[in-house]
Design an enzyme around this catalytic site. Structure first.
Site, PDB file in Angstrom:
ATOM      1  N   ASP A 330       5.218   6.100   9.633  1.00 25.08           N
ATOM      2  CA  ASP A 330       4.768   5.863   8.282  1.00 25.08           C
ATOM      3  C   ASP A 330       5.450   6.928   7.418  1.00 25.08           C
ATOM      4  OD1 ASP A 330       3.157   4.647   6.365  1.00 25.08           O
ATOM      5  OD2 ASP A 330       1.667   6.239   6.535  1.00 25.08           O
ATOM      6  N   ASP A 520      -0.522   8.790   9.397  1.00 21.58           N
ATOM      7  CA  ASP A 520      -1.452   9.866   9.051  1.00 21.58           C
ATOM      8  C   ASP A 520      -2.883   9.367   9.013  1.00 21.58           C
ATOM      9  OD1 ASP A 520      -1.333   8.308   6.817  1.00 21.58           O
ATOM     10  OD2 ASP A 520      -1.173   9.965   5.403  1.00 21.58           O
ATOM     11  N   ASP A 524      -3.722   3.136   8.002  1.00 19.71           N
ATOM     12  CA  ASP A 524      -2.791   2.749   9.069  1.00 19.71           C
ATOM     13  C   ASP A 524      -3.485   2.191  10.298  1.00 19.71           C
ATOM     14  OD1 ASP A 524      -0.654   3.687   7.649  1.00 19.71           O
ATOM     15  OD2 ASP A 524      -0.799   5.689   8.521  1.00 19.71           O
TER      16      ASP A 524
HETATM   17  P1  ADP Z   1       2.850   4.678   2.665  1.00 13.58           P
HETATM   18  O1  ADP Z   1       3.383   3.468   3.329  1.00 13.58           O
HETATM   19  O2  ADP Z   1       3.938   5.469   2.037  1.00 13.58           O
HETATM   20  O3  ADP Z   1       1.937   5.497   3.515  1.00 13.58           O
HETATM   21  P2  ADP Z   1       0.589   3.411   1.371  1.00 13.58           P
HETATM   22  O4  ADP Z   1       0.609   2.157   2.184  1.00 13.58           O
HETATM   23  O5  ADP Z   1      -0.527   4.361   1.566  1.00 13.58           O
HETATM   24  O6  ADP Z   1       1.974   4.178   1.432  1.00 13.58           O
HETATM   25  O7  ADP Z   1       0.628   3.013  -0.144  1.00 13.58           O
HETATM   26  C1  ADP Z   1       1.709   2.218  -0.644  1.00 13.58           C
HETATM   27  C2  ADP Z   1       1.785   2.268  -2.126  1.00 13.58           C
HETATM   28  O8  ADP Z   1       0.599   1.768  -2.704  1.00 13.58           O
HETATM   29  C3  ADP Z   1       1.935   3.664  -2.691  1.00 13.58           C
HETATM   30  O9  ADP Z   1       3.270   4.077  -2.710  1.00 13.58           O
HETATM   31  C4  ADP Z   1       1.393   3.464  -4.093  1.00 13.58           C
HETATM   32  O10 ADP Z   1       2.381   2.936  -4.929  1.00 13.58           O
HETATM   33  C5  ADP Z   1       0.299   2.455  -3.903  1.00 13.58           C
HETATM   34  N1  ADP Z   1      -1.004   3.109  -3.759  1.00 13.58           N
HETATM   35  C6  ADP Z   1      -1.740   3.211  -2.649  1.00 13.58           C
HETATM   36  N2  ADP Z   1      -2.893   3.880  -2.885  1.00 13.58           N
HETATM   37  C7  ADP Z   1      -2.863   4.220  -4.181  1.00 13.58           C
HETATM   38  C8  ADP Z   1      -3.744   4.938  -5.048  1.00 13.58           C
HETATM   39  N3  ADP Z   1      -4.897   5.457  -4.630  1.00 13.58           N
HETATM   40  N4  ADP Z   1      -3.381   5.085  -6.326  1.00 13.58           N
HETATM   41  C9  ADP Z   1      -2.228   4.574  -6.773  1.00 13.58           C
HETATM   42  N5  ADP Z   1      -1.364   3.915  -6.018  1.00 13.58           N
HETATM   43  C10 ADP Z   1      -1.658   3.715  -4.744  1.00 13.58           C
HETATM   44 MG    MG Z   2       0.010   5.827   4.454  1.00 13.75          MG
END
Ligand code: ADP
Ligand code: MG
Length: 634
Positions: A330, A520, A524
């Site tokens: 991730d 993390d 996930d």
């Molecule tokens: P990653 O794959 O990098 O771990 P996530 O799946 O957690 O990312 O989130 C993907 C995207 O969703 C983030 O890059 C963001 O654009 C959006 N996102 C997720 N959670 C939030 C939040 N609490 N506030 C704003 N945007 C969010």
């Molecule tokens: Mg994540």
């Protein structure tokens, strides 16, 4: 008392066995020669010590037979020793049980040592909680604490249950839970995890979880159940012993009965010869060496891993690490630090920067995502949470909440598109948070995360350790994904994925090769459970992390995976060495024992004892090397 008695008997028995053995060597085979000495002196001594060291083996065997588990390796050895007594090989009979017990002791010692090293990082189980109601302190069991109860944790005490600080300011040593060595300062309203130690002034804490659901309990469960998730080779050995032992016993019985019947059934010396052959055959074929040393290797490896702050749910994962072909990572919080900082605030005309940021803060008020921490920047106090209603977190997209009774959206382009908001997509090398309120797009905030220093080296080493492909998955946009992917040195990346897309991608990648997913723990969980090895790091605080991962890296370092791959490969090597060595010696001696009229025929029992107990002790020591190796490395 019994323990001490057993220990002293075993030491005395070992000495006696060695003395008798020397006598045996000097005076030749007493059973054939001086019969009176043999019967009047050696028999009673051998029998006495034999009973002293083997009585619990007999009890164990009887119990097993009563439960219809006939013929395990212990029963097999005992039958062999009884046969040895029957033909006058008293010292040999004694030697078999003595050395068997010595081998068991070594094995126990090694297993205890590993268990202790697993426990030492988990020496976290609190025994008491000091409840604090109306300024009155009352000491209770952790299980008696309910959600919402207040308890007090004084300086030097361990936090027993997850909670939130109600009163006090202090520092916490979190190293045993997160591996982080710098103390963390806490104040009112901060959430704290059980297992951390208060190293400052007293804190009054409100329990937010029950004891069995708290971080510490979950970690303990994970490790304590480790031995139930057995590796295939371990299971194989147990199964093998189950089928193998009765076959060997039947063969021995045939060897003892058929040849004398054919050759000359009225000659007692023919009988005694073949019973001796059968008894040595039994001793040789005992699978002790493998039954003891193989599971022990795994256990030692689990123990060593936990010394390196890696908790592994079972030995089956140690096997999987040796076959690891793909590592899927991730991005946020795994390759990168997950500590976002706001780099620019860009409102549309008619909106001020302050307004845009304030809206964003309200939106993120309830979120636990690393992005939310960046936006809130420890500034929750200035917000009035009564203005918020119907908070929703949309995984992989962002958040949606009613603020002053109108809809507020913060997240990526997907979030705005799916809510039919008109906006201009921004092209930027950073993560972009679009903000929309009352159905209108109001601007965007750029936030930046940094790659962890350790990530590049760790990823390079994955390749060196035989991993074919390292793949990064992210819900973030293509631009930022590309920058991070290049910087980190991954072979492949996929951006704009929702958590479920990640899981599907993972399934694709996993189709024909053992695949680990490292995340993390923030949203996930599906990927962690889908992968062959689900590895979580840093996210120990989040509820689902420990439940859905197979491996927990406590100190957040991607390089730990390399350590575990190396350890697993060493473990595999040791297991193979033991299997090959034990089988080679056993088969060799078995053939010797079945050849009639060898000059060493009357000593065959001693060869047998070496093939059994000697090999066991050597295998057990070989497995112990797994522990020594890691020590040297650090
Ligand atoms: P990653 O794959 O990098 O771990 P996530 O799946 O957690 O990312 O989130 C993907 C995207 O969703 C983030 O890059 C963001 O654009 C959006 N996102 C997720 N959670 C939030 C939040 N609490 N506030 C704003 N945007 C969010
Ligand atoms: Mg994540």
């Amino acid at each position: 008392m019994k323990k001490k008695f057993d220990f002293i008997s075993l030491i005395l028995a070992t000495i006696v066995t060695i003395v008798l053995l020397i006598v045996h060597i000097i005076y030749g085979d007493v059973s054939l020669g001086i019969n009176t000495v043999n019967n009047l002196v050696i028999l009673p001594i051998s029998l006495l010590f034999y009973l002293l060291v083997s009585y619990d083996l007999f009890i164990e065997s009887f119990k097993k037979i009563r439960h219809k588990q006939f013929f395990d390796e212990v029963t097999l050895s005992l039958i062999a020793t009884i046969a040895a007594f029957a033909i006058g090989e008293y010292v040999e009979a004694l030697a078999v049980v003595v050395f068997f017990q010595v081998g068991e002791r070594f094995e126990k010692y090694a297993v205890d040592k590993s268990r202790n090293s697993i426990k030492s990082i988990l020496d976290l189980r609190p025994d008491k909680v000091t409840l604090y109601n109306d300024e009155i302190e009352k000491v209770v069991e952790p299980f008696d604490v309910n959600i919402g109860d207040l308890f007090i944790v004084k300086s030097g005490e361990r936090v027993p249950i997850d909670g939130v600080v109600i009163e006090g300011k202090s520092s916490l040593d979190t190293s045993s839970i997160t591996g982080e060595s710098v103390p963390r300062s806490v104040k009112e309203n901060d959430e704290i995890l059980s297992g951390t130690i208060n190293i400052g002034s007293p804190l009054v804490i409100k329990a937010t979880k029950e004891f069995y659901n708290s971080t510490v309990s979950k970690m303990l469960d994970l490790v304590e159940n480790a031995s139930s998730q057995k590796a295939n080779s371990e299971k194989f050995i147990t199964k093998f012993a189950k089928i193998y032992t009765p076959i060997v016993i039947s063969l021995a019985v045939l060897v003892a009965i058929i040849p004398p019947l054919i050759i000359n059934y009225s000659d007692p010396s023919v009988w005694s010869n073949y019973i001796r052959t059968a008894a040595s055959f039994l001793v040789i074929s005992c699978p002790c060496a493998l039954v003891l040393s193989v599971p022990m290797s795994y256990f030692v490896t689990l123990g060593e891993a936990s010394k390196q702050k890696v908790l592994i749910k079972g030995s089956t994962f140690i096997d999987k690490f040796t076959k690891l072909k793909n590592i899927v990572l991730d991005k946020t919080g795994t390759i990168t630090k997950g500590n976002f900082v706001v780099t620019s605030i860009n409102p549309v005309e008619g909106t001020s920067k302050d307004e845009l940021l304030k809206l964003a803060k309200y939106g993120e008020y309830y979120s636990n995502h690393p992005i939310a921490h960046a936006v809130l920047n420890n500034d929750k106090e200035s917000l009035n949470k009564d203005l918020l209603k119907d908070y929703q977190e949309i995984d992989g997209q962002g958040v949606k909440v009613e603020y002053e009774s109108s809809t507020l959206l913060i997240g990526n382009s997907k979030l705005l598109s799916s809510n039919n908001i008109e906006f201009n997509k921004v092209d930027s090398p950073f993560t972009i948070l679009y903000v929309a309120y009352k159905g209108k797009y109001l601007g965007y905030i750029e936030i930046k995360d940094e790659i962890k220093e350790s990530s590049k080296l760790a990823i390079a080493n994955y390749h060196k350790n035989g991993v074919k492909k390292v793949i990064m998955l992210t819900g973030d946009n293509q631009n930022i994904a590309k920058v991070i992917a290049q910087d980190a040195g991954v072979d492949e990346f996929h951006a704009n994925l929702l958590p479920l897309d990640k899981t599907n991608k993972l399934k694709e990648i996993q189709q024909n090769a053992t695949t680990a997913f490292i995340g993390d723990g923030v949203n996930d969980a599906p990927s962690l459970t889908t992968s062959d090895i689900g590895i979580s790091m840093g996210g120990i605080g989040s509820d689902i992390t420990i439940d859905s991962s197979d491996v927990v890296i406590m100190d957040d370092d991607l390089n730990r995976v390399n350590d575990v791959i190396k350890m697993s490969k060493r473990n595999k090597l040791v297991v193979y060495e033991n299997i090959i060595f034990a089988l080679a010696v056993k088969i060799g001696v078995m053939i010797l024992s079945l050849i009639p009229n060898l000059p060493i025929a009357s000593y065959i029992m001693w060869f047998a004892i070496f093939a059994d107990v000697g090999v066991t002790v050597i295998c057990v020591f070989n497995s112990l090397r797994l522990a020594l190796h890691v020590k040297k490395q650090n």
